[in-house]
Design an enzyme around this catalytic site. Structure first.
Site, PDB file in Angstrom:
ATOM      1  N   HIS A   1      35.929  41.711  30.381  1.00 55.14           N
ATOM      2  CA  HIS A   1      36.780  40.686  30.963  1.00 55.14           C
ATOM      3  C   HIS A   1      38.226  41.146  30.910  1.00 55.14           C
ATOM      4  O   HIS A   1      38.637  41.787  29.952  1.00 55.14           O
ATOM      5  CB  HIS A   1      36.633  39.358  30.202  1.00 55.14           C
ATOM      6  CG  HIS A   1      37.129  38.195  30.976  1.00 55.14           C
ATOM      7  ND1 HIS A   1      38.441  37.795  30.947  1.00 55.14           N
ATOM      8  CD2 HIS A   1      36.490  37.367  31.844  1.00 55.14           C
ATOM      9  CE1 HIS A   1      38.580  36.761  31.757  1.00 55.14           C
ATOM     10  NE2 HIS A   1      37.422  36.479  32.306  1.00 55.14           N
TER      11      HIS A   1
ATOM     12  N   ASP B   1      29.169  35.016  32.469  1.00 54.50           N
ATOM     13  CA  ASP B   1      28.033  35.237  33.356  1.00 54.50           C
ATOM     14  C   ASP B   1      26.841  35.893  32.673  1.00 54.50           C
ATOM     15  O   ASP B   1      25.784  36.039  33.293  1.00 54.50           O
ATOM     16  CB  ASP B   1      28.479  36.087  34.553  1.00 54.50           C
ATOM     17  CG  ASP B   1      29.464  35.334  35.415  1.00 54.50           C
ATOM     18  OD1 ASP B   1      29.222  34.139  35.634  1.00 54.50           O
ATOM     19  OD2 ASP B   1      30.465  35.927  35.831  1.00 54.50           O
TER      20      ASP B   1
HETATM   21  N1  ACO Z   1      30.266  48.171  32.060  1.00 48.53           N
HETATM   22  C1  ACO Z   1      30.694  49.425  31.785  1.00 48.53           C
HETATM   23  N2  ACO Z   1      31.989  49.750  31.640  1.00 48.53           N
HETATM   24  C2  ACO Z   1      32.896  48.789  31.799  1.00 48.53           C
HETATM   25  C3  ACO Z   1      32.543  47.457  32.087  1.00 48.53           C
HETATM   26  C4  ACO Z   1      31.160  47.162  32.225  1.00 48.53           C
HETATM   27  N3  ACO Z   1      30.762  45.912  32.510  1.00 48.53           N
HETATM   28  N4  ACO Z   1      33.648  46.700  32.194  1.00 48.53           N
HETATM   29  C5  ACO Z   1      34.676  47.525  31.990  1.00 48.53           C
HETATM   30  N5  ACO Z   1      34.242  48.789  31.737  1.00 48.53           N
HETATM   31  C6  ACO Z   1      35.054  49.971  31.386  1.00 48.53           C
HETATM   32  C7  ACO Z   1      35.845  50.473  32.594  1.00 48.53           C
HETATM   33  O1  ACO Z   1      35.095  51.440  33.312  1.00 48.53           O
HETATM   34  C8  ACO Z   1      37.052  51.050  31.923  1.00 48.53           C
HETATM   35  O2  ACO Z   1      36.683  52.289  31.350  1.00 48.53           O
HETATM   36  P1  ACO Z   1      37.765  53.488  31.221  1.00 48.53           P
HETATM   37  O3  ACO Z   1      38.861  52.958  30.319  1.00 48.53           O
HETATM   38  O4  ACO Z   1      36.999  54.603  30.649  1.00 48.53           O
HETATM   39  O5  ACO Z   1      38.260  53.745  32.619  1.00 48.53           O
HETATM   40  C9  ACO Z   1      37.319  50.093  30.754  1.00 48.53           C
HETATM   41  O6  ACO Z   1      36.047  49.520  30.449  1.00 48.53           O
HETATM   42  C10 ACO Z   1      38.306  48.986  31.083  1.00 48.53           C
HETATM   43  O7  ACO Z   1      37.824  48.266  32.159  1.00 48.53           O
HETATM   44  P2  ACO Z   1      38.696  47.740  33.352  1.00 48.53           P
HETATM   45  O8  ACO Z   1      38.033  48.117  34.637  1.00 48.53           O
HETATM   46  O9  ACO Z   1      40.125  48.114  33.177  1.00 48.53           O
HETATM   47  O10 ACO Z   1      38.610  46.207  33.172  1.00 48.53           O
HETATM   48  P3  ACO Z   1      39.185  45.171  34.192  1.00 48.53           P
HETATM   49  O11 ACO Z   1      39.991  44.208  33.410  1.00 48.53           O
HETATM   50  O12 ACO Z   1      39.866  45.803  35.339  1.00 48.53           O
HETATM   51  O13 ACO Z   1      37.863  44.502  34.790  1.00 48.53           O
HETATM   52  C11 ACO Z   1      35.863  43.251  34.874  1.00 48.53           C
HETATM   53  C12 ACO Z   1      37.243  43.417  34.205  1.00 48.53           C
HETATM   54  C13 ACO Z   1      36.040  43.283  36.409  1.00 48.53           C
HETATM   55  C14 ACO Z   1      35.313  41.908  34.500  1.00 48.53           C
HETATM   56  C15 ACO Z   1      34.955  44.406  34.400  1.00 48.53           C
HETATM   57  O14 ACO Z   1      34.819  44.350  33.001  1.00 48.53           O
HETATM   58  C16 ACO Z   1      33.577  44.356  35.070  1.00 48.53           C
HETATM   59  O15 ACO Z   1      33.419  44.871  36.181  1.00 48.53           O
HETATM   60  N6  ACO Z   1      32.563  43.706  34.405  1.00 48.53           N
HETATM   61  C17 ACO Z   1      31.251  43.571  35.004  1.00 48.53           C
HETATM   62  C18 ACO Z   1      31.266  42.464  36.053  1.00 48.53           C
HETATM   63  C19 ACO Z   1      31.364  41.098  35.423  1.00 48.53           C
HETATM   64  O16 ACO Z   1      30.643  40.742  34.494  1.00 48.53           O
HETATM   65  N7  ACO Z   1      32.272  40.268  35.997  1.00 48.53           N
HETATM   66  C20 ACO Z   1      32.445  38.874  35.572  1.00 48.53           C
HETATM   67  C21 ACO Z   1      33.758  38.659  34.868  1.00 48.53           C
HETATM   68  S1  ACO Z   1      33.934  36.989  34.375  1.00 48.53           S
HETATM   69  C22 ACO Z   1      34.274  36.168  35.808  1.00 48.53           C
HETATM   70  O17 ACO Z   1      34.980  36.679  36.660  1.00 48.53           O
HETATM   71  C23 ACO Z   1      33.699  34.874  36.039  1.00 48.53           C
END
Ligand code: ACO
Length: 425
Positions: free
Chosen positions: A301, A357
């Site tokens: 998140h 979620d």
């Molecule tokens: N699985 C694997 N790796 C992940 C995940 C994940 N679910 N989420 C983040 N990461 C990794 C990224 O690849 C990144 O790695 P790096 O530092 O090596 O490049 C690091 O963790 C930081 O992640 P960001 O992309 O910077 O996180 P951001 O804040 O941009 O995105 C998000 C947050 C979109 C929710 C992301 O965690 C994600 O895609 N999660 C899966 C989808 C999800 O569950 N979305 C629902 C969110 S809640 C809502 O909106 C209702």
């Protein structure tokens, strides 16, 4: 308070002063409104990760502490002591209602539930049964937006213009699900409330106490979450002067994505795909592999970096309410997946935890809702939060249009006929 910073520009040192804006809670903001006009700089902030663009009194999240409040009330207290109608009142009005205020409000909501315009029902009937339910909802909301006056949904004051739209959401969403299942239109029941009418329209019979309870709590938890992607887009659309229906279309479109509200469907489908506990290591490895587009859905998140209180609430509800063996098995798989991820340095170092979620889909499924429709349930609840933000923007009609700057990396100007460059390298 002024903050002084130095910028090195063409070997010249420039001193810039930024005022600090202090919110009631949360990080101070540097007021950069003079950065461009006075110093000819933009700030660079991909994903707007560090940029505050609106003042708001509606919702507060402390991502480090795992705190979520609506109008100052903790989400745990609202789930335990309130109900969705009272929470809706609180979000829209900013305060807890007196008994008569809540009765009056609930009566108005119930009254509007039956006022679904005929052309919206006809439009639904013409949608393909194979269509994605969120796409159908977007089409219906587009139609509502284009008929705000003629459909008599435009009211005299801002709060009352939100009520008809909030009221018809359960009937619309339930009937979209019925439509893709090949069932006929079900009108709401005159004696039933918002939540019960959703379940009534969905199943054609009055719900059990447990079903009402689960749906009510799901809606409370998903009603609002400050400036996420969809709410930001609702506000950005509102800043153009577009009507409420159009602003809600922007919200629905952006909530649909799997990185946002579509994650409940994506997470449930992912659990089905993983299938059994012995497959977990394979999927954890995929999630960690930067060359693999697979992400652990329902994990991570932007704001919560420790725990998402919504996931905890839903985990507990799963424990108490799941009925079918299939849902129990999926819940056990989700717990094993969560435990494996949380003992892996990849997820621990990046502070990735289950989000709202991760567990919500299993609850939706236990209510008999197909996974393709999970995001529409999220929309139904979040419409309240979006309306609260729309209302807040009506208080300041002179708010500037949301129009960020870009960082241009394309061609410089060139002659269209000769294709010669108009500039020296
Ligand atoms: N699985 C694997 N790796 C992940 C995940 C994940 N679910 N989420 C983040 N990461 C990794 C990224 O690849 C990144 O790695 P790096 O530092 O090596 O490049 C690091 O963790 C930081 O992640 P960001 O992309 O910077 O996180 P951001 O804040 O941009 O995105 C998000 C947050 C979109 C929710 C992301 O965690 C994600 O895609 N999660 C899966 C989808 C999800 O569950 N979305 C629902 C969110 S809640 C809502 O909106 C209702």
């Amino acid at each position: 308070m002024k903050n002084t910073y130095t910028i090195i520009k063409s070997k010249q040192t420039i001193t810039v002063n930024f005022d600090t804006k202090k919110p009631r809670l949360g990080y101070d903001s540097l007021d950069m409104s003079t950065l461009r006009t006075q110093h000819k700089y933009n700030s660079w902030d991909p994903g707007l990760k560090n940029t505050a663009v609106f003042e708001s009194k509606i919702c507060y999240i402390d991502g480090d502490k795992g705190l979520l409040t609506y109008r100052g009330y903790r989400i745990e207290d609202l789930v335990e002591h309130s109900n969705f109608m009272e929470t809706t009142y609180i979000l829209l009005h900013g305060h807890k209602p007196k008994t008569n205020e809540l009765t009056d409000f609930t009566t108005k909501i119930n009254l509007h539930q039956h006022r679904i315009p005929n052309d919206i029902i006809t439009l639904l009937a013409h949608q393909s049964k194979q269509s994605d339910p969120t796409g159908i909802l977007l089409s219906l909301m587009g139609a509502i937006a284009s008929h705000m006056d003629t459909l008599n949904l435009k009211q005299t004051n801002p709060i009352s213009s939100c009520l008809p739209i909030i009221s018809i959401m359960p009937t619309l969403v339930a009937n979209i699900i019925r439509h893709i299942q090949g069932k006929s239109w079900q009108s709401p029941h005159a004696d039933l409330s918002f939540i019960d009418n959703f379940l009534y329209c969905l199943n054609g019979k009055k719900p059990s106490e447990d079903e009402t309870f689960i749906m009510d709590k799901l809606c409370i938890v998903q009603a609002e979450h400050e400036l996420n992607a969809s709410t930001h887009n609702v506000r950005a659309t509102t800043s153009t002067g577009a009507n409420l229906g159009a602003a809600l279309c922007a919200g629905i479109a952006s909530l649909w994505g799997p990185a946002h509200g579509g994650a409940n469907q994506a997470c449930y489908d992912m659990l089905l795909k993983i299938g059994s506990i012995d497959q977990i290591p394979k999927y954890i490895a995929k999630a960690k592999n930067k060359k693999d587009p697979f992400r652990l859905m329902g994990f991570g998140h932007r704001i919560y970096r420790n725990t998402d209180p919504r996931a905890k609430i839903f985990q507990k509800m799963n424990l108490n309410f799941l009925k079918h063996k299939h849902d129990h098995d999926l819940f056990s798989l989700a717990i094993a997946l969560k435990d494996t991820a949380l003992s892996d340095p990849y997820f621990v170092d990046r502070k990735l935890y289950p989000n709202t979620d991760f567990f919500s889909g299993i609850l939706f499924h236990t209510l008999g809702i197909p996974s393709s429709a999970f995001p529409t349930l999220f929309v139904m609840a979040r419409t309240v939060g979006w309306c609260a933000h729309w209302l807040e923007m009506q208080e300041n009609p002179n708010y500037p249009i949301i129009r960020p700057q870009q960082f241009y990396t394309g061609s410089k100007t060139q002659n269209f006929h000769t294709q010669t460059k108009d500039y020296k390298e």
